[in-house]
Design a protein around this motif. Structure first.
Motif, PDB file in Angstrom:
ATOM      1  N   TRP A   8     -55.377  39.660 -20.754  1.00  0.00           N
ATOM      2  CA  TRP A   8     -55.341  38.224 -21.184  1.00  0.00           C
ATOM      3  C   TRP A   8     -56.564  37.849 -21.347  1.00  0.00           C
ATOM      4  O   TRP A   8     -57.426  37.196 -22.352  1.00  0.00           O
ATOM      5  N   ALA A  11     -58.106  38.659 -24.716  1.00  0.00           N
ATOM      6  CA  ALA A  11     -57.615  37.989 -26.312  1.00  0.00           C
ATOM      7  C   ALA A  11     -58.349  36.404 -26.141  1.00  0.00           C
ATOM      8  O   ALA A  11     -58.195  35.495 -26.609  1.00  0.00           O
ATOM      9  N   LEU A  17     -48.852  29.618 -25.363  1.00  0.00           N
ATOM     10  CA  LEU A  17     -48.877  29.968 -26.790  1.00  0.00           C
ATOM     11  C   LEU A  17     -47.859  28.883 -27.273  1.00  0.00           C
ATOM     12  O   LEU A  17     -46.893  28.415 -26.769  1.00  0.00           O
ATOM     13  N   GLY A  31     -52.366  30.792 -29.904  1.00  0.00           N
ATOM     14  CA  GLY A  31     -52.904  30.335 -28.748  1.00  0.00           C
ATOM     15  C   GLY A  31     -53.918  29.840 -28.057  1.00  0.00           C
ATOM     16  O   GLY A  31     -54.673  29.952 -29.224  1.00  0.00           O
ATOM     17  N   GLU A  59     -49.989  40.710 -24.747  1.00  0.00           N
ATOM     18  CA  GLU A  59     -49.042  41.287 -25.327  1.00  0.00           C
ATOM     19  C   GLU A  59     -47.854  39.611 -25.662  1.00  0.00           C
ATOM     20  O   GLU A  59     -47.630  39.636 -24.446  1.00  0.00           O
ATOM     21  N   CYS A  76     -52.490  40.349 -28.845  1.00  0.00           N
ATOM     22  CA  CYS A  76     -52.971  38.991 -29.017  1.00  0.00           C
ATOM     23  C   CYS A  76     -54.402  39.358 -28.767  1.00  0.00           C
ATOM     24  O   CYS A  76     -55.550  38.557 -29.033  1.00  0.00           O
TER      25      CYS A  76
END
Length: 344
Positions: A8, A11, A17, A31, A59, A76
């Motif tokens: 994460w 990302a 989310l 996001g 993900e 992501c």
């Protein structure tokens, strides 16, 4: 191999989310950081409802709104679609799902509409999200499911029998019986609770839990629209459901959306998307605190010791005593949920 996949942090370290739509009917998984910055927006095939975030990989699975047949697994960090989940013949998704604590399996709430029965689809997140089976949800119309701190799950079986041939019509009002079902980490049903007879038309739809395993419930009344019924309840295993009234409940128009408990346990917030209103309750006693008119108030999740709430044009970061309004550009119309990402 899973450890080599993007995390994460890679990302952009989103905190939340949410699904959203824009003008022209484009649909997205978005996001957001805690500051309200958009770190990514990824296209999805049609209107989404909620999402499930992988415990540590970047993900997310975006679920179609009931009675949708798709779920999209997105990387992501790269913006790429990893997998497309199609519900089997005779099934559709209910807009929610949850990963096991180790991230190896994804569970999805589904309607086996010809039986009818509620099912939880089981998908192998280590093997391309291949479907490997299904188990009973313990009732009719499973909607939101969440993973609890002990690795088990709570499932909101809304009790409403529907069929895609009849769009979103409820077909079993005379016999409707929602329940809250608990499963252990292996998927075995270990406890269930139903509302009393006079509350059986109060559909158990959306849920949240605190660290102790207490579950709070957002309800949607399917009976007389003028009946003054509570739309919030809570439960601890081994006890009966406890319902909580609020003087501003009528402003929700019998439809409670998302619900969350503050991190310090002192407040509960519950949104009413149809009424543009949010109710706040004391997190310990369940007593009403106040309500706030917030246009298009939809998703709610923990933010610090209070909440982040999606609404028209942005986020409210605060609680019953006020907060900070954060504008978010892009013309988003948010769907009902704001999903917090537990970054590992």
């Amino acid at each position: 191999m899973s450890l080599a996949r993007p995390t994460w942090a890679m990302a952009g370290a989103p905190a939340y989310l949410t699904a959203a739509s824009k003008a022209g009917n484009s649909t997205w998984l978005v996001g957001l950081t805690e500051a309200g910055d958009v770190v990514f927006e990824l296209p999805i095939p049609s209107r989404g409802h909620a999402a499930a975030a992988h415990p540590y990989r970047a993900e997310a699975v975006a679920f179609a709104r009931r009675p949708g047949r798709f779920a999209v697994v997105l990387d992501c960090a790269t913006g790429k679609e990893i997998a497309r989940l199609d519900s089997p013949e005779g099934r559709h998704f209910y807009g929610h799902g949850a990963f096991t604590a180790d991230g190896k399996l994804l569970m999805t709430t589904e309607n086996a509409y010809e039986i009818p029965a509620g099912k939880l689809g089981v998908w192998d997140a280590e093997d391309g999200y291949k479907r490997i089976g299904e188990i009973s949800s313990g009732g009719i119309g499973p909607h939101e499911m969440i993973r609890l701190n002990d690795g088990g799950f709570a499932v909101a079986n809304g009790g409403m029998q529907t069929h895609p041939d009849y769009e979103r019509a409820v077909l079993n009002i005379p016999t409707m019986q929602p329940n809250l079902t608990y499963l252990d980490a292996a998927g075995e049903i270990i406890d269930q609770v139903e509302p009393p007879a006079d509350m059986r038309l109060n559909s158990i739809r959306h849920i949240a839990a605190d660290a102790s395993g207490r579950v709070v419930i957002a309800l949607q009344w399917q009976g007389n629209p003028l009946a003054p019924v509570p739309l919030m309840a809570s439960h601890r295993r081994g006890e009966e459901l406890t319902f909580f009234n609020h003087p501003e409940t009528a402003k929700l128009k019998q439809y409670a959306g998302s619900i969350a408990i503050s991190a310090d346990g002192s407040e509960i917030a519950m949104t009413g998307p149809k009424g543009g209103h949010v109710l706040f309750f004391d997190g310990v006693t369940g007593a009403p605190i106040n309500g706030r008119a917030l246009p298009e108030a939809s998703g709610v999740a923990q933010f610090g010791d209070r909440f982040a709430i999606t609404l028209a044009g942005g986020l409210l970061e605060g609680g019953a005593e006020g907060g900070n309004m954060v504008e978010i550009g892009g013309g988003y119309s948010w769907d009902n949920h704001l999903v917090s990402i537990r970054q590992g």
